[in-house]
Design a protein around this motif. Structure first.
Motif, mmCIF file in Angstrom:
data_model
loop_
_atom_site.group_PDB
_atom_site.id
_atom_site.type_symbol
_atom_site.label_atom_id
_atom_site.label_comp_id
_atom_site.label_asym_id
_atom_site.label_seq_id
_atom_site.Cartn_x
_atom_site.Cartn_y
_atom_site.Cartn_z
ATOM 1 N N UNK A 53 0.826 -1.078 -0.040
ATOM 2 C CA UNK A 53 -0.002 -0.014 -0.019
ATOM 3 C C UNK A 53 0.946 1.379 -0.108
ATOM 4 N N UNK A 54 0.454 2.233 -0.914
ATOM 5 C CA UNK A 54 1.171 3.321 -0.886
ATOM 6 C C UNK A 54 0.286 4.451 -0.598
ATOM 7 N N UNK A 55 0.492 5.480 0.386
ATOM 8 C CA UNK A 55 -0.206 6.321 1.005
ATOM 9 C C UNK A 55 0.279 7.596 0.845
ATOM 10 N N UNK A 56 -0.362 8.721 0.594
ATOM 11 C CA UNK A 56 0.494 10.086 0.549
ATOM 12 C C UNK A 56 1.795 10.238 0.328
ATOM 13 N N UNK A 57 2.139 9.682 -0.785
ATOM 14 C CA UNK A 57 3.562 9.464 -1.079
ATOM 15 C C UNK A 57 3.861 10.183 -2.380
ATOM 16 N N UNK A 58 4.739 10.808 -2.685
ATOM 17 C CA UNK A 58 5.267 11.384 -4.046
ATOM 18 C C UNK A 58 6.782 10.766 -4.535
ATOM 19 N N UNK A 59 6.480 10.223 -5.480
ATOM 20 C CA UNK A 59 7.781 9.433 -6.298
ATOM 21 C C UNK A 59 8.140 8.212 -5.417
ATOM 22 N N UNK A 60 7.483 6.894 -6.022
ATOM 23 C CA UNK A 60 7.740 5.601 -5.360
ATOM 24 C C UNK A 60 7.967 4.647 -6.742
ATOM 25 N N UNK A 61 9.121 4.059 -6.319
ATOM 26 C CA UNK A 61 9.615 2.940 -7.296
ATOM 27 C C UNK A 61 9.401 1.656 -6.704
ATOM 28 N N UNK A 62 8.634 0.880 -7.588
ATOM 29 C CA UNK A 62 8.293 -0.330 -6.692
ATOM 30 C C UNK A 62 9.167 -1.726 -7.605
ATOM 31 N N UNK A 63 9.986 -2.411 -7.168
ATOM 32 C CA UNK A 63 10.510 -3.683 -7.988
ATOM 33 C C UNK A 63 9.969 -4.783 -7.271
ATOM 34 N N UNK A 64 9.170 -5.541 -8.565
ATOM 35 C CA UNK A 64 8.692 -7.008 -7.944
ATOM 36 C C UNK A 64 9.235 -8.002 -8.433
ATOM 37 N N UNK A 100 -3.693 9.034 -2.481
ATOM 38 C CA UNK A 100 -3.272 10.388 -2.484
ATOM 39 C C UNK A 100 -1.856 10.296 -2.691
ATOM 40 N N UNK A 101 -1.522 9.705 -3.622
ATOM 41 C CA UNK A 101 -0.022 9.275 -4.156
ATOM 42 C C UNK A 101 0.381 9.803 -5.761
ATOM 43 N N UNK A 102 1.593 10.108 -5.954
ATOM 44 C CA UNK A 102 2.029 10.470 -7.391
ATOM 45 C C UNK A 102 3.044 9.727 -7.576
ATOM 46 N N UNK A 103 3.243 9.720 -8.972
ATOM 47 C CA UNK A 103 4.600 9.187 -9.487
ATOM 48 C C UNK A 103 5.037 7.780 -8.957
ATOM 49 N N UNK A 104 4.019 7.068 -9.125
ATOM 50 C CA UNK A 104 4.272 5.680 -8.458
ATOM 51 C C UNK A 104 4.408 4.771 -9.826
ATOM 52 N N UNK A 105 5.602 3.951 -9.954
ATOM 53 C CA UNK A 105 5.947 3.425 -10.947
ATOM 54 C C UNK A 105 6.293 2.007 -10.435
ATOM 55 N N UNK A 106 5.990 0.804 -11.335
ATOM 56 C CA UNK A 106 6.203 -0.536 -10.831
ATOM 57 C C UNK A 106 7.043 -1.174 -12.039
ATOM 58 N N UNK A 107 8.174 -1.780 -11.356
ATOM 59 C CA UNK A 107 9.005 -2.559 -12.139
ATOM 60 C C UNK A 107 8.729 -3.812 -11.921
ATOM 61 N N UNK A 108 8.562 -4.751 -13.287
ATOM 62 C CA UNK A 108 8.345 -6.283 -13.127
ATOM 63 C C UNK A 108 9.438 -6.802 -14.030
ATOM 64 N N UNK A 109 9.827 -8.004 -13.762
ATOM 65 C CA UNK A 109 10.864 -8.641 -14.467
ATOM 66 C C UNK A 109 10.527 -9.281 -15.725
#
Length: 474
Positions: free
Chosen positions: A405-416, A429-438
């Motif tokens: 979960x990502x809440x009230x966050x600006x700029x989050x890079x997730x690597x799965x 309430x978050x912005x610039x959330x990117x998810x990297x998948x293999x």
């Protein structure tokens, strides 16, 4: 006038008697004493606050009685905190505006209750942790009573209440989602909690204290949490005006105001103009040799800035109560490691900046709160990984995680990883959330997916249909 005051006093007494007999637990707010009753009758703000507590806070307590246990315990602390706030509102009009030290002493009863609520969330996490956390985080909204002006470092009272509830709403929504189809009492408790603050407390503050509390002008110059004496002596006039920033009044019975008073004093001469220098002929511009009009710039001495005082606490990386890893206030640490953990422990990362933390092993829960430019690398998590109030963070899951979960966050890079592709990701309430998948093959590149932060709502067939807004560029 006396008859009207007596009538309002009788109504207040009748209301308080009904409160004490109708529902002894949920409606017992300790409104006792002649001073309290008189304050309720003569002050519309206090009377309205009493009604607010009975209708809003009383509803939370009534529902909590049906649930019992730790939820009732947390709700009792909520009720105690609002009772402490009421006492402060009664006292504030009989107290001169304090300085910083005096304000800390004035707020001491309220702070003690807030600390009690925070203590409920520490140690071993209970089944009702989200209820307890919702109460503890929401009580910061009551600090609006400390607003003393735009220079005090706080938001305006109305905005402060709204911002404080946003912190607690994250956990309150968890209660609502978890028990929505399981136990209606818990869902009703969560709804009642929100209504205490929005619209409850927010509208109350907007109506009676939009610019903060109105301090007394002739009351006590010092504040104390001790009970009042039976017959206090009249306070002496403060010699240095410790609690007042008002300038002394002129001795004239009818002082002049505005710029006219300034010009009158200049024309009168005397002490006001005794220090002025007369302009001689050689000082006039028409007689000067240099008439370029350029003003020479004097060299300024370099200002020596005093080192900024750090407001953060000491750095921590420790296991507390055998259940919770606390990683706090780490600045510029790239080699933080937790390698001795198990699936019953949680990890709480708070206030870290420009650091990297590696968690080796399976843990129950990971919470990343108020971190900037922070990197987290973990193996497996049993419950969830929560990212709250952060800025520019990178989180990599090498194993599995049921929920992120990502809440009230600006700029989050997730690597799965390939084991966590079925993870449920929740954003608010978050912005610039990117998810990297293999990639599907070992030699392929990572695929980057941007989670939408804009949505289109259309009304169709009697209900709103929400779809994410997709952007296409050249």
């Amino acid at each position: 006038m006396e008859a009207e005051l007596l009538s309002r006093l009788e109504k207040a007494v009748t209301r308080l008697e009904s409160i004490s007999t109708a529902a002894p637990r949920s409606r017992d707010f300790n409104f006792s004493g002649a001073d309290d009753v008189a304050a309720s009758a003569s002050d519309p703000a206090i009377a309205a606050f009493d009604d607010f507590m009975v209708s809003r806070v009383g509803r939370v307590s009534a529902v909590a009685e049906k649930i019992g246990g730790k939820v009732l315990e947390a709700s009792d602390v909520l009720k105690e905190a609002f009772s402490a706030l009421r006492d402060l509102l009664v006292r504030v009009k009989h107290t001169q505006k304090p300085d910083m030290n005096g304000m800390a002493e004035f707020l001491k009863p309220l702070n003690e209750v807030i600390n009690k609520a925070t203590a409920l969330t520490e140690g071993k996490r209970s089944e009702f942790f989200n209820h307890q956390k919702s109460v503890a985080d929401s009580l910061s909204a009551l600090a609006w009573v400390a607003f003393t002006g735009k220079d005090c470092g706080m938001s305006m009272p109305i905005a402060h209440v709204e911002e404080s509830w946003q912190m607690a709403e994250f956990y309150n929504n968890k209660v609502l989602i978890e028990y929505k189809n399981k136990d209606p009492n818990h869902a009703e408790w969560a709804k009642a909690m929100k209504e205490v603050y929005l619209p409850g407390l927010r509208d109350y503050v907007k109506t009676y204290y939009p610019l903060g509390p109105v301090w007394g002008t002739s009351g006590k110059a010092t504040v104390s949490s001790a009970p009042k004496a039976a017959a206090p002596a009249p306070p002496p006039a403060p010699s240095a005006a410790l609690f007042s920033s008002d300038s002394p009044k002129p001795s004239s019975s009818q002082p002049k105001k505005g710029m006219s008073a300034v010009f009158n004093e200049i024309s009168a001469g005397g002490e006001l103009t005794s220090g002025l220098r007369k302009v001689t002929d050689d000082m006039k511009t028409k007689n000067r040799a240099d008439r370029s009009g350029v003003v020479p710039v004097a060299e300024k001495e370099p200002q020596v800035r005093s080192p900024a005082i750090s407001k953060t606490g000491p750095p921590k990386l420790e296991l507390q109560m055998g259940r919770k890893w606390a990683v706090e206030n780490q600045i510029g640490k790239k080699d933080l490691v937790i390698d001795d953990c198990d699936s019953k422990q949680s990890v709480y990362v708070f206030g870290c900046k420009d650091s990297v933390l590696q968690i080796k092993g399976k843990v129950n829960n990971i919470t990343i709160d108020k971190c900037t430019k922070m990197g987290i690398l973990f193996q497996d998590v049993v419950a969830a990984c929560e990212i709250v109030n952060c800025n520019s963070v990178q989180v990599q899951c090498q194993g599995s995680a049921p929920t992120i979960s990502v809440d009230n966050t600006s700029g989050c890079q997730l690597y799965l990883s390939k084991y966590s592709l079925e993870t449920s990701i929740t954003t608010a309430k978050s912005s610039e959330v990117n998810v990297m998948v293999p990639a599907s093959d070992a030699d392929g590149d990572w695929g980057e997916h941007s989670l939408p932060q804009q949505y289109l709502h259309t009304f169709k067939d009697g209900q709103f249909v929400t779809t994410p807004v997709s952007h296409s560029g050249a």
